[in-house]
Design a protein around this motif. Sequence first.
Motif, PDB file in Angstrom:
ATOM      1  N   GLY A   6       7.135  18.656  25.896  1.00  0.00           N
ATOM      2  CA  GLY A   6       7.138  18.687  27.359  1.00  0.00           C
ATOM      3  C   GLY A   6       6.295  19.864  27.826  1.00  0.00           C
ATOM      4  O   GLY A   6       5.802  20.660  27.032  1.00  0.00           O
ATOM      5  N   ARG A   7       6.152  19.971  29.126  1.00  0.00           N
ATOM      6  CA  ARG A   7       5.346  21.094  29.639  1.00  0.00           C
ATOM      7  C   ARG A   7       5.671  21.391  31.094  1.00  0.00           C
ATOM      8  O   ARG A   7       6.228  20.569  31.827  1.00  0.00           O
ATOM      9  CB  ARG A   7       3.861  20.829  29.429  1.00  0.00           C
ATOM     10  N   PHE A   8       5.311  22.629  31.481  1.00  0.00           N
ATOM     11  CA  PHE A   8       5.351  23.034  32.889  1.00  0.00           C
ATOM     12  C   PHE A   8       3.922  23.446  33.216  1.00  0.00           C
ATOM     13  O   PHE A   8       3.314  24.197  32.455  1.00  0.00           O
ATOM     14  CB  PHE A   8       6.327  24.201  33.064  1.00  0.00           C
ATOM     15  N   ALA A   9       3.395  22.917  34.325  1.00  0.00           N
ATOM     16  CA  ALA A   9       1.959  23.079  34.577  1.00  0.00           C
ATOM     17  C   ALA A   9       1.688  23.605  35.986  1.00  0.00           C
ATOM     18  O   ALA A   9       1.184  22.883  36.847  1.00  0.00           O
ATOM     19  CB  ALA A   9       1.255  21.734  34.361  1.00  0.00           C
ATOM     20  N   PRO A  10       2.048  24.866  36.261  1.00  0.00           N
ATOM     21  CA  PRO A  10       1.868  25.379  37.631  1.00  0.00           C
ATOM     22  C   PRO A  10       0.416  25.664  37.991  1.00  0.00           C
ATOM     23  O   PRO A  10      -0.388  26.027  37.134  1.00  0.00           O
ATOM     24  CB  PRO A  10       2.657  26.700  37.593  1.00  0.00           C
ATOM     25  N   SER A  11       0.105  25.472  39.269  1.00  0.00           N
ATOM     26  CA  SER A  11      -1.192  25.903  39.806  1.00  0.00           C
ATOM     27  C   SER A  11      -0.991  27.331  40.321  1.00  0.00           C
ATOM     28  O   SER A  11      -0.034  27.577  41.051  1.00  0.00           O
ATOM     29  CB  SER A  11      -1.607  25.008  40.970  1.00  0.00           C
ATOM     30  N   PRO A  12      -1.880  28.245  39.972  1.00  0.00           N
ATOM     31  CA  PRO A  12      -1.640  29.655  40.356  1.00  0.00           C
ATOM     32  C   PRO A  12      -2.089  29.973  41.781  1.00  0.00           C
ATOM     33  O   PRO A  12      -2.855  30.889  42.007  1.00  0.00           O
ATOM     34  CB  PRO A  12      -2.462  30.427  39.318  1.00  0.00           C
ATOM     35  N   ILE A  42      -1.536  26.685  32.702  1.00  0.00           N
ATOM     36  CA  ILE A  42      -1.923  27.187  34.026  1.00  0.00           C
ATOM     37  C   ILE A  42      -3.040  26.292  34.564  1.00  0.00           C
ATOM     38  O   ILE A  42      -4.110  26.193  33.960  1.00  0.00           O
ATOM     39  CB  ILE A  42      -2.401  28.660  33.937  1.00  0.00           C
ATOM     40  N   GLU A  43      -2.779  25.651  35.696  1.00  0.00           N
ATOM     41  CA  GLU A  43      -3.738  24.685  36.244  1.00  0.00           C
ATOM     42  C   GLU A  43      -4.641  25.377  37.274  1.00  0.00           C
ATOM     43  O   GLU A  43      -4.533  25.145  38.480  1.00  0.00           O
ATOM     44  CB  GLU A  43      -2.981  23.472  36.791  1.00  0.00           C
ATOM     45  N   ASP A  44      -5.513  26.205  36.739  1.00  0.00           N
ATOM     46  CA  ASP A  44      -6.416  26.993  37.591  1.00  0.00           C
ATOM     47  C   ASP A  44      -7.755  26.272  37.739  1.00  0.00           C
ATOM     48  O   ASP A  44      -8.775  26.709  37.237  1.00  0.00           O
ATOM     49  CB  ASP A  44      -6.597  28.412  37.029  1.00  0.00           C
ATOM     50  N   ALA A 170     -11.232  17.110  39.242  1.00  0.00           N
ATOM     51  CA  ALA A 170     -10.051  16.631  39.959  1.00  0.00           C
ATOM     52  C   ALA A 170      -8.791  16.791  39.109  1.00  0.00           C
ATOM     53  O   ALA A 170      -8.822  16.634  37.879  1.00  0.00           O
ATOM     54  CB  ALA A 170     -10.240  15.171  40.349  1.00  0.00           C
ATOM     55  N   TYR A 171      -7.700  17.065  39.812  1.00  0.00           N
ATOM     56  CA  TYR A 171      -6.402  17.274  39.163  1.00  0.00           C
ATOM     57  C   TYR A 171      -6.015  16.118  38.244  1.00  0.00           C
ATOM     58  O   TYR A 171      -5.599  16.333  37.105  1.00  0.00           O
ATOM     59  CB  TYR A 171      -5.354  17.521  40.260  1.00  0.00           C
ATOM     60  N   ASN A 172      -6.142  14.864  38.725  1.00  0.00           N
ATOM     61  CA  ASN A 172      -5.683  13.725  37.904  1.00  0.00           C
ATOM     62  C   ASN A 172      -6.391  13.673  36.559  1.00  0.00           C
ATOM     63  O   ASN A 172      -5.772  13.391  35.535  1.00  0.00           O
ATOM     64  CB  ASN A 172      -5.914  12.404  38.643  1.00  0.00           C
ATOM     65  N   ALA A 174      -7.938  16.216  34.906  1.00  0.00           N
ATOM     66  CA  ALA A 174      -7.617  17.367  34.054  1.00  0.00           C
ATOM     67  C   ALA A 174      -6.225  17.237  33.451  1.00  0.00           C
ATOM     68  O   ALA A 174      -6.001  17.497  32.260  1.00  0.00           O
ATOM     69  CB  ALA A 174      -7.736  18.649  34.871  1.00  0.00           C
ATOM     70  N   VAL A 175      -5.274  16.800  34.280  1.00  0.00           N
ATOM     71  CA  VAL A 175      -3.891  16.738  33.824  1.00  0.00           C
ATOM     72  C   VAL A 175      -3.753  15.717  32.676  1.00  0.00           C
ATOM     73  O   VAL A 175      -3.080  15.982  31.670  1.00  0.00           O
ATOM     74  CB  VAL A 175      -2.974  16.442  35.038  1.00  0.00           C
ATOM     75  N   VAL A 176      -4.428  14.596  32.793  1.00  0.00           N
ATOM     76  CA  VAL A 176      -4.292  13.566  31.746  1.00  0.00           C
ATOM     77  C   VAL A 176      -5.032  13.990  30.472  1.00  0.00           C
ATOM     78  O   VAL A 176      -4.482  13.883  29.368  1.00  0.00           O
ATOM     79  CB  VAL A 176      -4.790  12.199  32.260  1.00  0.00           C
ATOM     80  N   VAL A 188       7.758  16.014  33.068  1.00  0.00           N
ATOM     81  CA  VAL A 188       8.886  16.231  33.971  1.00  0.00           C
ATOM     82  C   VAL A 188       8.370  17.148  35.072  1.00  0.00           C
ATOM     83  O   VAL A 188       7.897  18.251  34.791  1.00  0.00           O
ATOM     84  CB  VAL A 188      10.063  16.912  33.231  1.00  0.00           C
ATOM     85  N   ARG A 189       8.404  16.690  36.316  1.00  0.00           N
ATOM     86  CA  ARG A 189       7.813  17.456  37.418  1.00  0.00           C
ATOM     87  C   ARG A 189       8.431  17.006  38.730  1.00  0.00           C
ATOM     88  O   ARG A 189       9.227  16.074  38.778  1.00  0.00           O
ATOM     89  CB  ARG A 189       6.298  17.251  37.423  1.00  0.00           C
ATOM     90  N   GLY A 190       8.002  17.645  39.811  1.00  0.00           N
ATOM     91  CA  GLY A 190       8.583  17.362  41.116  1.00  0.00           C
ATOM     92  C   GLY A 190       8.185  15.989  41.651  1.00  0.00           C
ATOM     93  O   GLY A 190       7.133  15.450  41.310  1.00  0.00           O
ATOM     94  N   ASP A 192       7.041  15.194  44.358  1.00  0.00           N
ATOM     95  CA  ASP A 192       5.815  15.168  45.168  1.00  0.00           C
ATOM     96  C   ASP A 192       4.654  14.583  44.360  1.00  0.00           C
ATOM     97  O   ASP A 192       3.642  14.208  44.933  1.00  0.00           O
ATOM     98  CB  ASP A 192       5.455  16.574  45.672  1.00  0.00           C
ATOM     99  N   LEU A 193       4.809  14.482  43.061  1.00  0.00           N
ATOM    100  CA  LEU A 193       3.713  13.970  42.222  1.00  0.00           C
ATOM    101  C   LEU A 193       3.949  12.534  41.760  1.00  0.00           C
ATOM    102  O   LEU A 193       3.321  12.063  40.817  1.00  0.00           O
ATOM    103  CB  LEU A 193       3.482  14.929  41.050  1.00  0.00           C
ATOM    104  N   ILE A 194       4.830  11.822  42.473  1.00  0.00           N
ATOM    105  CA  ILE A 194       5.064  10.411  42.139  1.00  0.00           C
ATOM    106  C   ILE A 194       3.820   9.575  42.422  1.00  0.00           C
ATOM    107  O   ILE A 194       3.409   8.771  41.585  1.00  0.00           O
ATOM    108  CB  ILE A 194       6.289   9.874  42.918  1.00  0.00           C
TER     109      ILE A 194
END
Length: 290
Positions: A6-12, A42-44, A170-172, A174-176, A188-190, A192-194
């Motif tokens: 799993g991961r946590f991927a915050p934008s700074p 870190i999603e910078d 773009a975020y989509n 990079a994240v994938v 697993v995330r908030g 708002d990203l559905i």
Amino acid sequence: MNNYIGRFAPSPSGPLHFGSLVAALGSYFQARAMNGQWLVRIEDLDPPREMPGAADLILKTLEAYGLHWDHNIWYQSRRHDAYQAQIDTWLANGQAYYCRCTRKQIKAAGDYYNGTCRHLQLPSDSGYAVRLRMDVPITRFYDEKHGDIDIPHDLAQEDFIIKRRDGLFAYNLAVVLDDIAQGVTQVVRGADLIEPTGRQISLYNILEHKPVSYLHLPLAVDQSGHKLSKQNHAPAIDLKNPRPTLIQAMKFLGFQLPAGIETAELAEIVAWGSQNWHIQQLPDALEITR
Ligand code: GLU
């Protein structure tokens, strides 16, 4: 350890606030409950929206809250070559194309991009965005807590941007690419990203890679229904006295805490959470006022 990752991927874009702590904790407990690994990335990707020093502050805060990650931290700012290589492959095989439409033009055409540049075969130009040809839109996906979730058709069908006119990735995309490269098995995330989840699953399909599974956590919103965020000045969470906020965030995630736990050591509270976490405990609501 099994092979759960799993991961946590915050934008700074600012310090951790209550909403991002909820996402950190939910992904952490789920990974630990599965005897899996928990990564931090870190999603910078978007320097103009970042706050100097925020990435280090976020990492310090996670440590102060007893959330210790596995392996090295990844930074998206160091992954540009991988993102560009994938875009180049898609430009070469026709899966992606350059687009010269401005935001203003798209807005004027009903705020929906209808593929104007899809067949123009525009040449490379620094002022053009790159869009992905969306052949097989995803309009529904399965969420581990909420079951089947529908995504608006328009959104799913749009040839979305994978690299912006200003050169930012773009975020989509990079994240994938990162979740695949890091071997992540569940996101697993908030909540708002559905909506972007459909686009992300489309990317997995185009890449011929099995998608991760998804679990969306309730979103903390303010009295007027806005997501707590750095943009609307959600206060940073306390670094020096983490226990009260940790307890609040655990209650928010549906834990019924045993008497006495509130005065236990921080590490003990986190360990208790990891042992007692179940997806079923999560509230059904996608948004909770706080
Ligand atoms: N970086 C995103 C954010 O901070 C989260 C990305 C994700 O979890 O997929 O909102």
